[in-house]
Design an enzyme around this catalytic site. Structure first.
Site, PDB file in Angstrom:
ATOM      1  N   HIS A 340       0.814  -1.220   0.000  1.00 38.91           N
ATOM      2  CA  HIS A 340       0.000   0.000   0.000  1.00 38.91           C
ATOM      3  C   HIS A 340       0.847   1.270   0.000  1.00 38.91           C
ATOM      4  O   HIS A 340       0.325   2.353   0.237  1.00 38.91           O
ATOM      5  CB  HIS A 340      -0.889   0.061   1.242  1.00 38.91           C
ATOM      6  CG  HIS A 340      -1.854  -1.068   1.365  1.00 38.91           C
ATOM      7  ND1 HIS A 340      -3.159  -0.971   0.974  1.00 38.91           N
ATOM      8  CD2 HIS A 340      -1.688  -2.324   1.820  1.00 38.91           C
ATOM      9  CE1 HIS A 340      -3.771  -2.125   1.206  1.00 38.91           C
ATOM     10  NE2 HIS A 340      -2.903  -2.966   1.724  1.00 38.91           N
ATOM     11  N   LYS A 527      -8.630  13.181   4.987  1.00 36.04           N
ATOM     12  CA  LYS A 527      -7.664  12.085   4.883  1.00 36.04           C
ATOM     13  C   LYS A 527      -6.602  12.326   5.941  1.00 36.04           C
ATOM     14  O   LYS A 527      -6.570  13.402   6.547  1.00 36.04           O
ATOM     15  CB  LYS A 527      -7.030  12.052   3.495  1.00 36.04           C
ATOM     16  CG  LYS A 527      -6.588  13.446   2.992  1.00 36.04           C
ATOM     17  CD  LYS A 527      -6.008  13.396   1.583  1.00 36.04           C
ATOM     18  CE  LYS A 527      -7.020  13.439   0.486  1.00 36.04           C
ATOM     19  NZ  LYS A 527      -7.119  12.203  -0.290  1.00 36.04           N
ATOM     20  N   ARG A 528      -5.723  11.350   6.175  1.00 39.77           N
ATOM     21  CA  ARG A 528      -4.620  11.577   7.099  1.00 39.77           C
ATOM     22  C   ARG A 528      -3.822  12.803   6.675  1.00 39.77           C
ATOM     23  O   ARG A 528      -3.730  13.110   5.490  1.00 39.77           O
ATOM     24  CB  ARG A 528      -3.700  10.348   7.150  1.00 39.77           C
ATOM     25  CG  ARG A 528      -4.284   9.149   7.861  1.00 39.77           C
ATOM     26  CD  ARG A 528      -4.670   9.429   9.298  1.00 39.77           C
ATOM     27  NE  ARG A 528      -3.548   9.957  10.070  1.00 39.77           N
ATOM     28  CZ  ARG A 528      -2.575   9.225  10.581  1.00 39.77           C
ATOM     29  NH1 ARG A 528      -2.573   7.914  10.446  1.00 39.77           N
ATOM     30  NH2 ARG A 528      -1.584   9.776  11.270  1.00 39.77           N
ATOM     31  N   LYS A 533       0.111  14.363   0.726  1.00 44.30           N
ATOM     32  CA  LYS A 533      -1.302  14.587   0.390  1.00 44.30           C
ATOM     33  C   LYS A 533      -1.589  16.075   0.154  1.00 44.30           C
ATOM     34  O   LYS A 533      -2.626  16.446  -0.377  1.00 44.30           O
ATOM     35  CB  LYS A 533      -2.197  14.027   1.498  1.00 44.30           C
ATOM     36  CG  LYS A 533      -2.077  12.500   1.637  1.00 44.30           C
ATOM     37  CD  LYS A 533      -2.986  11.972   2.738  1.00 44.30           C
ATOM     38  CE  LYS A 533      -2.806  10.495   3.033  1.00 44.30           C
ATOM     39  NZ  LYS A 533      -3.487   9.599   2.080  1.00 44.30           N
ATOM     40  N   THR A 637      -9.079   5.906  -1.352  1.00 41.70           N
ATOM     41  CA  THR A 637     -10.400   5.281  -1.378  1.00 41.70           C
ATOM     42  C   THR A 637     -11.461   6.333  -1.053  1.00 41.70           C
ATOM     43  O   THR A 637     -12.619   6.194  -1.442  1.00 41.70           O
ATOM     44  CB  THR A 637     -10.492   4.121  -0.363  1.00 41.70           C
ATOM     45  OG1 THR A 637      -9.917   4.549   0.875  1.00 41.70           O
ATOM     46  CG2 THR A 637      -9.754   2.898  -0.862  1.00 41.70           C
ATOM     47  N   LYS A 641     -15.419   7.258  -2.557  1.00 42.48           N
ATOM     48  CA  LYS A 641     -16.633   7.550  -1.774  1.00 42.48           C
ATOM     49  C   LYS A 641     -17.246   8.869  -2.218  1.00 42.48           C
ATOM     50  O   LYS A 641     -18.476   9.007  -2.321  1.00 42.48           O
ATOM     51  CB  LYS A 641     -16.301   7.582  -0.272  1.00 42.48           C
ATOM     52  CG  LYS A 641     -15.865   6.226   0.271  1.00 42.48           C
ATOM     53  CD  LYS A 641     -15.135   6.313   1.613  1.00 42.48           C
ATOM     54  CE  LYS A 641     -14.355   5.017   1.857  1.00 42.48           C
ATOM     55  NZ  LYS A 641     -13.309   5.164   2.877  1.00 42.48           N
TER      56      LYS A 641
END
Ligand code: 26Q
Length: 791
Positions: A340, A527-528, A533, A637, A641
């Site tokens: 991952h 998200k984290r 990111k 992911t 959603k």
């Protein structure tokens, strides 16, 4: 068959009786929490029958099982999905209406099971739901952490971490199986290959039921807790403390050796217990150990459960007296590994001395594996340099990912781009040797939770427009595409969004005191918190917008109001991530209180982003922020959603965004920024100079000035500036211009309603591929080969 939930009346009777038994009260005297306990208890008891039938079926038919080994299972609340999947939701709703109870309120009384911290853990939970719903003998295996992932509060604009004692209230879905406990040895010394004087810890399993959708299948997630072992003769205070620490919390601080040992203890705990459990079952059913691969696949979710490989070797060799080669042949037919992570620095390594001290015999086995692997590589005529580079043991560390690749028959990435990067770049050396092991399984999300449960408004629209059975097979949702230009359906989608925004506005108001504007664009990044990111890029753009809106009256007229919503937890020791949280919160304070812009711009940072919060956020979004540095996000992911709930992706060509674009069409997303190839190229050529970009862009200079002004000490955020100006490993400044342009496109597009809602419909209609049912089917067809449970 008559059960509690067959009719409204039987349910009401059972509910009344159970309330009296548990609380000695009349139904209408109960608190909301007591109602929850009664409902969950009744449901859990009712599920026992199907649970036993499922177990019996699997046993009698000797079905092969997949055991999914994962450090994390981010389950969230289970009551709603269990009720829904069992098919009892409407009976309970009707009965509660009769009682005058609010079912929704009762569902909210459950605590959120936060045994995970991000995408990998939530994926594991989606997989449990999908596999059970497809009737597959698939079982989770992990740790029963006494404390979940920390509870986040924002105090004085900063993240503060509090413990999550989720087990303080009873967890109704679990069942302790004391009799199936397993003793696990740590430390000790070696006498030849024999471990002497180890410290024994008892691993005690708890089964959490997992309910398949409308198929009577009930599987489980097995969580291991630690208790003192009877085999341990001396049980002093130090021992007892060690025992309770092992299953106390997820990702304990590993800045000290003690913390590192604890993490490795955790990994060995659930790896060893899970393997021993499977072997015990296999033997009890009278099967030959040689046939283990016929009856099991052990799926390794990232490298945390790597130890199942040497542990299985240990059992086969030491306890079952097999030869090394025979044991290795079994191991390499049962183990399969999912990667991952692309970030090289995130690949797990363990210091040799520490490893050896905690797990002497396991280390000895890894040494032998390493010796043989090196010989094998030599036989392939690789250079000594390359061999050293690929070996299982380096000069200081044990390399978990290398053990996984060597010991597994399958190695998969989690999105097409990710798998290609593994093959062509990160793991290319291994790909050259074992091309047949590598494969892709693009992630997915369960549409039962992430659509049916959280967005009944959208479900209504689908039931009017889609004739195919999209609940059973989400790909049928494609039919919605026929309505992409239908103005009345567009309007219904817009109304659905409005309803979801209103629900979210209430939640956010209670949480933060900020009242959002329901007519604004809901732009959400959840998200984290991680540099790759790029929440930083998002907030820099917000600051740029704010400054421009203040000085440019014409711009104000053309700008559609926009709410920027952030939700993210930072690892407690991640300094840069914590600075970014502080910048977001301090910026929010200023923007939300500026009378000049407050009708145009709002910024909120929601506290304690978790599965429950996510259930409000995803359906309310117009814009899905997926702005990672291209090549860094394995899949994502959350992006799926959002798509499924009609948001448009503003994002880079990274992770599964690439496939989202493939399915929905590039004209239906807002794509910007450097490509993965460009990023990789820039690293190779060492050609990126962030300071040059800064020197030439007044907008970025102004943003930095603004951030400086947030604190009376203008050097307060120097840590951030120094990094961005001198390194900027994640190309934040490089992508700033393109992101500003993309955001401006988004704002304009939103004002063109026909186009916007058409895009939204195209996203929903093309989300079928991203159901985790599809993902699980692919794992099963290509890796596991399980037969279905038919009840
Ligand atoms: C590593 C070393 C030592 C200790 C801990 C770790 C560690 C812990 C957690 C490494 C990785 C994680 C979690 C990773 C994760 O959540 N990855 C995400 O997985 C999702 C499901 O595949 C993807 O969609 C995301 O892209 C990926 O970031």
């Amino acid at each position: 068959m008559q059960n509690t939930f067959t009719s409204k009346e039987s349910f009401k009777n059972a509910f009344t009786l159970k309330t009296s038994n548990l609380f000695n009260k009349e139904v209408n005297q109960t608190t909301v929490y007591e109602r929850y306990v009664v409902l969950a208890t009744l449901l859990n008891e009712t599920l026992n029958e199907n649970y036993n039938k499922t177990n019996q079926y699997v046993k009698e038919n000797h079905l092969k099982k997949t055991i999914y080994f994962s450090m994390e299972f981010l389950m969230g609340r289970l009551i709603t999905s269990n009720l829904m999947n069992a098919g009892y939701a409407s009976v309970v709703k009707e009965a509660f209406d009769d009682f005058g109870f609010n079912l929704n309120e009762v569902e909210l009384a459950e605590t959120d099971a936060g045994l995970g911290n991000g995408g990998l853990g939530r994926l594991a939970a989606c997989f449990l739901d999908s596999a059970a719903s497809l009737g597959l003998p698939f079982y989770g295996n992990s740790i029963r952490y006494q404390k979940g992932f920390f509870v986040q509060k924002i105090e004085n604009n900063k993240q503060v971490e509090y413990p999550d004692p989720w087990l303080d209230k009873e967890f109704i879905w679990e069942e302790k199986r004391e009799d199936e406990s397993i003793d696990i040895p740590y430390f000790g010394e070696l006498n030849g290959i024999q471990l002497v004087n180890p410290t024994w810890v008892k691993a005690v399993p708890y089964n959490v039921k997992v309910v398949g959708a409308n198929n009577n299948v009930v599987t489980h997630l097995r969580l291991w807790s630690t208790e003192p072992s009877k085999k341990q003769l001396v049980q002093d205070e130090k021992y007892l403390k060690m025992v309770s620490k092992i299953s106390e919390s997820l990702y304990p601080d590993d800045s000290t050796d003690e913390g590192k040992i604890l993490r490795l203890q955790q990994q060995y705990l659930f790896s060893s217990a899970g393997i021993q459990d499977a072997i015990r079952e296999h033997k009890a059913l009278g099967r030959d150990l040689k046939d283990l691969p016929k009856y099991y696949t052990f799926q390794i979710n990232d490298t945390h459960p790597t130890l199942i490989i040497p542990e299985l070797m240990r059992i086969l060799i030491d306890e079952e007296y097999m030869g090394y080669d025979e044991a290795w042949s079994i191991v390499t037919q049962v183990a399969a590994y999912t990667n991952h992570t692309i970030l090289a620095e995130a690949l797990e390594k363990w210091n040799i001395e520490l490893f050896k001290r905690l797990l002497p015999r396991i280390y000895q086995i890894v040494e032998e594996m390493d010796r043989r692997f090196r010989l094998f590589l030599k036989g392939k005529n690789l250079s000594q340099d390359k061999i050293n580079h690929m070996a299982l043991i380096g000069s200081h560390d044990v390399r978990m990912a290398h053990i996984c690749i060597y010991g597994s028959f399958s190695v998969n990435g989690v999105a097409a781009l990710h798998t290609n990067i593994l093959k062509e770049i990160e793991l290319n050396d291994f790909y050259q040797i074992y091309p047949e092991k590598f494969n892709n399984k693009t992630n997915g999300v369960t549409h039962r939770r992430w659509l049916m449960h959280i967005n009944p408004e959208l479900v209504n629209i689908l039931d009017k427009t889609v004739k195919g059975n999209w609940r059973k097979d989400l790909s049928a949702i494609k039919e919605l595409e026929n309505f992409k230009d239908d103005e009345s359906i567009q309007k219904e989608i817009k109304n659905m969004k409005l309803a979801k925004k209103r629900q979210l506005i209430d939640v956010i108001y209670k949480d933060t005191g900020v009242k959002l504007d329901e007519n604004a664009i809901f732009d959400i990044q959840i998200k984290r918190l991680h540099e790759y990111k790029r929440q930083s890029l998002n907030i820099f753009h917000v600051i740029y917008l704010y400054l421009r809106l203040k000085k440019d009256a014409n711009f104000r007229k053309t700008f559609h109001p926009q709410n920027f919503i952030f939700g993210a937890k930072a690892a407690p020791s991640y300094v840069m991530a914590k600075y970014i949280i502080e910048i977001i919160n301090r910026t929010a304070q200023i923007i939300n209180n500026d009378p000049e812009t407050k009708d145009l711009l709002k910024v909120v940072f929601v506290q304690n982003y978790n599965v429950t919060y996510a259930e409000y956020l995803f359906p309310a979004a117009d814009l899905s922020e997926q702005i990672s540095t291209a090549s860094k996000e394995a899949s994502g992911t959350g992006n799926m959603k959002f798509m499924l709930n009609g948001a448009i992706t503003i994002g880079t060509m990274d992770g599964a965004n690439v496939e989202i674009v493939d399915y929905a069409g590039i004209e239906n997303e807002i794509i910007f920024g450097l490509s993965a190839e460009e990023v990789t190229q820039a690293y190779k050529a060492n050609s990126y100079n962030p300071r040059k970009i800064f020197d030439n862009d007044k907008r970025i200079q102004d943003v930095f000035e603004f951030i400086k002004s947030l604190d009376k000490d203008e050097h307060y955020f120097d840590f951030v500036f120094n990094n961005l100006l001198n390194v900027d490993y994640f190309f934040v400044l490089a992508d700033f211009d393109a992101y500003v342009e993309a955001q401006s496109r988004a704002n304009k597009l939103y004002q063109d309603e026909k186009t916007w809602w058409r895009m939204s419909i195209m996203n929903i209609a093309n989300a079928g591929f991203f159901s985790s049912d599809r993902t699980i089917k692919q794992y099963n067809e290509e890796i596991w080969h399980l037969d279905t449970i038919k009840l």
